[in-house]
Design a protein around this motif. Sequence first.
Motif, PDB file in Angstrom:
ATOM      1  N   GLY A  60       0.854  -1.187   0.000  1.00 35.68           N
ATOM      2  CA  GLY A  60       0.000   0.000   0.000  1.00 35.68           C
ATOM      3  C   GLY A  60       0.881   1.224   0.000  1.00 35.68           C
ATOM      4  O   GLY A  60       1.958   1.194   0.596  1.00 35.68           O
ATOM      5  N   GLY A 120      -4.701   7.019  -1.674  1.00 36.38           N
ATOM      6  CA  GLY A 120      -4.029   5.852  -1.118  1.00 36.38           C
ATOM      7  C   GLY A 120      -4.386   4.631  -1.956  1.00 36.38           C
ATOM      8  O   GLY A 120      -5.553   4.425  -2.286  1.00 36.38           O
ATOM      9  N   TYR A 152      -3.766   0.308  -2.588  1.00 34.66           N
ATOM     10  CA  TYR A 152      -3.260  -0.978  -2.102  1.00 34.66           C
ATOM     11  C   TYR A 152      -3.464  -2.002  -3.210  1.00 34.66           C
ATOM     12  O   TYR A 152      -4.557  -2.099  -3.787  1.00 34.66           O
ATOM     13  CB  TYR A 152      -4.038  -1.386  -0.844  1.00 34.66           C
ATOM     14  N   TRP A 210      -0.382   4.626   5.738  1.00 36.76           N
ATOM     15  CA  TRP A 210      -0.465   3.184   5.495  1.00 36.76           C
ATOM     16  C   TRP A 210       0.211   2.414   6.625  1.00 36.76           C
ATOM     17  O   TRP A 210       1.310   2.763   7.059  1.00 36.76           O
ATOM     18  CB  TRP A 210       0.181   2.832   4.155  1.00 36.76           C
ATOM     19  N   TRP A 248      -5.326   1.699   6.800  1.00 33.30           N
ATOM     20  CA  TRP A 248      -5.029   3.126   6.756  1.00 33.30           C
ATOM     21  C   TRP A 248      -5.311   3.674   8.154  1.00 33.30           C
ATOM     22  O   TRP A 248      -6.444   3.572   8.640  1.00 33.30           O
ATOM     23  CB  TRP A 248      -5.908   3.832   5.715  1.00 33.30           C
ATOM     24  N   TYR A 254      -8.018  -1.629   4.063  1.00 33.54           N
ATOM     25  CA  TYR A 254      -7.421  -1.161   2.801  1.00 33.54           C
ATOM     26  C   TYR A 254      -8.480  -0.677   1.809  1.00 33.54           C
ATOM     27  O   TYR A 254      -8.214   0.125   0.937  1.00 33.54           O
ATOM     28  CB  TYR A 254      -6.550  -2.253   2.166  1.00 33.54           C
TER      29      TYR A 254
END
Length: 502
Positions: free
Chosen positions: A423, A434, A436, A459, A466, A477
């Motif tokens: 991630g 963000g 992953y 992360w 998160w 995630y």
Amino acid sequence: MWREEVKLPKGSTLQENRKVDVVVVGGGITGITTAYLLQNEGLNVALLEANEILNGTTGHTTAKITAQHDVIYDELIGHIGVEQAKLYYEANDNALHFMKDLIEKENIDCQFSTQDAYLYGATLEFDHRIHKEFRAYEKLNIPCDFKTSLPFQFDIRAAAIMKNQAQFHPLQYLTHLAKQFLEKGGVIFENTVANDIEEGTSPTVITRDGHRISCQHVAICTHFPFYDGAGFFYTRMYAKRSYVLAAKTKQKFPGGMYLGADQPTHSLRSATLNGEEVVLIGGEGHKVGQGINTEYHYQSLQRFAEENFNVLSYPYRWSAQDLITIDKIPYIGKLKESKENIFIATGFKKWGMTHGTVAAQLITDLIMQRKNPYEEVYKPSRFHADPSIRYFLRQNLDVADHFIRGKLDLPKKSVEQLEKGEGNIIYVNSKRAGAYKDEGGKIHCVDTTCTHLGCEVNWNAGDSTWDCPCHGSRFSYDGTVLEGPAKTPLKTINLNDEESTQ
Ligand SMILES: Cc1cc2nc3c(=O)[nH]c(=O)nc-3n(C[C@H](O)[C@H](O)[C@H](O)COP(=O)(O)OP(=O)(O)OC[C@H]3O[C@@H](n4cnc5c(N)ncnc54)[C@H](O)[C@@H]3O)c2cc1C
Ligand code: FES
């Protein structure tokens, strides 16, 4: 690890509006013990749990049952005086005896054993603090002892020992309480997220799915209170995450429970796992979302384990978090003085085995309109000026710092550069996001703005989550809320609709 050896009772799914006397929200030690005690009083209790019961911090604890809460009594005497500090100790000592008596009376098979608790210092700074802590024990008439060595090969300068504390298997104990609660007519609704409360003489708990449960009293035992009632608890508490390894060792553990006060702190106790002894090694605590790297914390613990024990293997490892209040004393009691029928219990500073029990007893007494000697010590509306203001300012400056720093933190990778299982922060249409990449190669992309108050989440590679550095919310995630105060998931971003850039 604790969940392996128990068969948890299954709750039902909430389908209809129910009228009950008390709604208890949260299926950890606090919620289950509260529900158990209130049902024993003849009240009609419903317990709501967002996931499965006993899967929160209680399912990931080290389960020492002790009134030795790190270095605290010397500080408490300075801040709240000898009499109140004595009450704090007495509340926790009573909780320990309540649990011991119940285990004996009901013959609960839960690996309960009496152990001395050692708080030690290995450096000059903590030598001094341990001496002061020991003098505080004496002042408060706590049965204690003082030593300059431990019963295993580990150099220390000083240890303050609290006699006759205990350890147990928390889920074997709490499964018994949960089963008793159900047998006496209580109901448990799992996978039921409480989202809001409509206040009034008969408060109504409203679930995320829109169910409504009216009652006379609500007990919020959700770790972070899901309903704040303008108590602003997120400015008065912070979340700290810690790590635990279960190690099989060549040498036999000498008995006793240990806590190193030096930084980083280390905690040790033994436990039996599938019939074999393991040593539980805990520590490496840090504010949620502010750790270096989860793997780094496990590796540090492993180094500590291997420096001090002959380790054969590590069958389990896990991490969990707990909340710490600004004066280090939990908030237990009425949500606000003006709110007679909504109660909270939170901020146990990683000492929730006794404090969860103290909370259950105190909330039960308040609902049953009985006097409880510990009400003033734990009152959520208290504000002890000196340390509180310092911590309050430090906590909120830290939040402001993370709010700004998070926004300036530049993306580190492009989505194409992510490895499977990784991630990281990327740019999507010039905005921070963000991403992953799961083991199947699928990308899960979220907006990294925390849905609580807008800080940027970081992360956590060890747990694939998160984590928010401001007030400790955690998201899976894919953005699902794992721990509050946030209630709303992170916004998901569909990369097919957006263009990812570095
Ligand atoms: C690594 C570690 C080691 C520890 N070791 C010790 C120790 O040795 N001794 C000790 O005394 N204490 C220890 N503690 C602290 C102790 O484990 C905790 O204080 C305690 O378990 C907290 O219990 P709880 O019931 O309040 O919370 P939890 O066990 O977290 O239960 C809260 C529950 O509420 C549910 N919930 C949350 N929001 C909602 C919602 N909106 N609707 C419905 N349900 C909701 C959650 O799913 C969760 O199941 C440790 C803590 C950590 C992190
Ligand atoms: S938890 Fe408060 S901003 Fe994220």
